[in-house]
Write an enzyme that holds these catalytic residues in place. Structure first.
Site, PDB file in Angstrom:
ATOM      1  N   LYS A   1       0.822  -1.209   0.000  1.00  0.00           N
ATOM      2  CA  LYS A   1       0.000   0.000   0.000  1.00  0.00           C
ATOM      3  C   LYS A   1       0.863   1.271   0.000  1.00  0.00           C
ATOM      4  CE  LYS A   1      -3.867  -2.321   2.332  1.00  0.00           C
ATOM      5  NZ  LYS A   1      -4.843  -2.219   3.453  1.00  0.00           N
TER       6      LYS A   1
ATOM      7  N   TYR B   1     -12.518  -2.019  -3.360  1.00  0.00           N
ATOM      8  CA  TYR B   1     -12.982  -2.089  -1.972  1.00  0.00           C
ATOM      9  C   TYR B   1     -14.505  -1.974  -1.863  1.00  0.00           C
ATOM     10  CZ  TYR B   1      -8.219  -2.080  -0.147  1.00  0.00           C
ATOM     11  OH  TYR B   1      -6.930  -2.427   0.170  1.00  0.00           O
TER      12      TYR B   1
ATOM     13  N   ASN C   1      -1.848   0.288   6.762  1.00  0.00           N
ATOM     14  CA  ASN C   1      -1.321  -0.955   7.321  1.00  0.00           C
ATOM     15  C   ASN C   1      -0.470  -1.777   6.353  1.00  0.00           C
ATOM     16  OD1 ASN C   1      -3.385  -1.821   5.743  1.00  0.00           O
ATOM     17  ND2 ASN C   1      -4.522  -2.869   7.367  1.00  0.00           N
TER      18      ASN C   1
ATOM     19  N   HIS D   1      -2.008  -5.441   1.566  1.00  0.00           N
ATOM     20  CA  HIS D   1      -3.297  -6.124   1.392  1.00  0.00           C
ATOM     21  C   HIS D   1      -3.011  -7.600   1.160  1.00  0.00           C
ATOM     22  CE1 HIS D   1      -7.265  -7.150  -0.195  1.00  0.00           C
ATOM     23  NE2 HIS D   1      -6.612  -7.840  -1.122  1.00  0.00           N
TER      24      HIS D   1
ATOM     25  N   GLU E   1      -9.416 -10.564  -7.499  1.00  0.00           N
ATOM     26  CA  GLU E   1      -8.476  -9.446  -7.335  1.00  0.00           C
ATOM     27  C   GLU E   1      -7.301  -9.557  -8.312  1.00  0.00           C
ATOM     28  OE1 GLU E   1      -9.651  -8.900  -2.609  1.00  0.00           O
ATOM     29  OE2 GLU E   1      -7.635  -9.597  -3.123  1.00  0.00           O
TER      30      GLU E   1
HETATM   31  N1  UDP Z   1      -9.502  -0.314   7.410  1.00  0.00           N
HETATM   32  C1  UDP Z   1      -9.560   0.907   8.078  1.00  0.00           C
HETATM   33  N2  UDP Z   1     -10.217   0.967   9.282  1.00  0.00           N
HETATM   34  C2  UDP Z   1     -10.831  -0.125   9.841  1.00  0.00           C
HETATM   35  C3  UDP Z   1     -10.766  -1.357   9.151  1.00  0.00           C
HETATM   36  C4  UDP Z   1     -10.105  -1.412   7.949  1.00  0.00           C
HETATM   37  O1  UDP Z   1      -9.028   1.901   7.601  1.00  0.00           O
HETATM   38  O2  UDP Z   1     -11.414  -0.003  10.932  1.00  0.00           O
HETATM   39  C5  UDP Z   1      -8.796  -0.393   6.117  1.00  0.00           C
HETATM   40  C6  UDP Z   1      -7.428  -1.055   6.255  1.00  0.00           C
HETATM   41  O3  UDP Z   1      -6.531  -0.439   5.344  1.00  0.00           O
HETATM   42  C7  UDP Z   1      -7.759  -2.485   5.861  1.00  0.00           C
HETATM   43  C8  UDP Z   1      -8.788  -2.273   4.742  1.00  0.00           C
HETATM   44  O4  UDP Z   1      -9.556  -1.166   5.200  1.00  0.00           O
HETATM   45  O5  UDP Z   1      -6.611  -3.194   5.439  1.00  0.00           O
HETATM   46  C9  UDP Z   1      -9.689  -3.448   4.451  1.00  0.00           C
HETATM   47  O6  UDP Z   1     -10.295  -3.865   5.676  1.00  0.00           O
HETATM   48  P1  UDP Z   1     -10.385  -5.413   6.050  1.00  0.00           P
HETATM   49  O7  UDP Z   1     -11.305  -5.522   7.210  1.00  0.00           O
HETATM   50  O8  UDP Z   1     -10.698  -6.205   4.823  1.00  0.00           O
HETATM   51  O9  UDP Z   1      -8.901  -5.746   6.571  1.00  0.00           O
HETATM   52  P2  UDP Z   1      -7.745  -6.648   5.946  1.00  0.00           P
HETATM   53  O10 UDP Z   1      -8.405  -7.767   5.194  1.00  0.00           O
HETATM   54  O11 UDP Z   1      -6.928  -5.743   5.042  1.00  0.00           O
HETATM   55  O12 UDP Z   1      -6.942  -7.119   7.126  1.00  0.00           O
HETATM   56 MG    MG Z   2      -9.874  -7.756   3.751  1.00  0.00          MG
END
Ligand code: UDP
Ligand code: MG
Length: 139
Positions: free
Chosen positions: A11, A51, A114, A117, A128
């Site tokens: 990212k 997303y 974070n 992905h 994807e």
């Molecule tokens: N995200 C965020 N706030 C939250 C949860 C998720 O900004 O409270 C963002 C974060 O970058 C995350 C992405 O949205 O990686 C997708 O969320 P997901 O729950 O799918 O998490 P992941 O699968 O990436 O662990």
């Molecule tokens: Mg996810």
């Protein structure tokens, strides 16, 4: 049956912080091979579509803004049990909850920014991968 491929993006925070090499090193060190890779920047429309599953979540707008804020590295990775093993390698969404030795523990700034992905299922890995790569870009 689990397939052997997953999809990842490094990212914008990873690129900004100069962590491309270190993160790819952790990925290949963990036994993943690279089937496709590109350095690119998501358009607003692409980030919104990628997303779309999160459209109702309060962080959606911020997530799209962040994911379009700079370049990313997109890649298709191969390894036995790829989806599950890669989720283990990246660690919890919130780096304060991520285990030692995970990419997010080492490099994520926050729950939003974070670092990486990782696809959450075989079906989404396929969707994807197809979203970012054409067949001639996969080796
Ligand atoms: N995200 C965020 N706030 C939250 C949860 C998720 O900004 O409270 C963002 C974060 O970058 C995350 C992405 O949205 O990686 C997708 O969320 P997901 O729950 O799918 O998490 P992941 O699968 O990436 O662990
Ligand atoms: Mg996810």
């Amino acid at each position: 049956m689990a397939t052997n491929r997953t999809f990842t993006m490094l990212k914008p925070d990873s690129i900004e912080n100069g962590n491309i090499g270190n993160i790819i090193g952790m990925i290949t060190e963990a036994g993943f091979s690279i089937k496709a890779m590109k350095y690119t920047q998501l358009s607003d429309a692409q980030a919104k579509e990628f997303y779309a599953v999160h459209v109702e979540r309060p962080f959606y707008g911020e997530l799209v803004e962040y994911m379009t804020s700079g370049p990313i590295v997109a890649a298709i990775l191969e390894k036995e049990n790829a989806v599950e093993d890669f989720r283990a390698l990246i660690g919890a969404t919130d780096p304060s909850e991520a285990a030692d030795g995970t990419i997010r523990k080492a490099y994520a700034e926050s729950k939003g920014r974070n670092a990486v992905h990782g696809s959450d299922s075989d079906d989404n890995a396929q969707i994807e991968s197809d979203f970012h790569f054409s067949p001639v870009e996969i080796f």
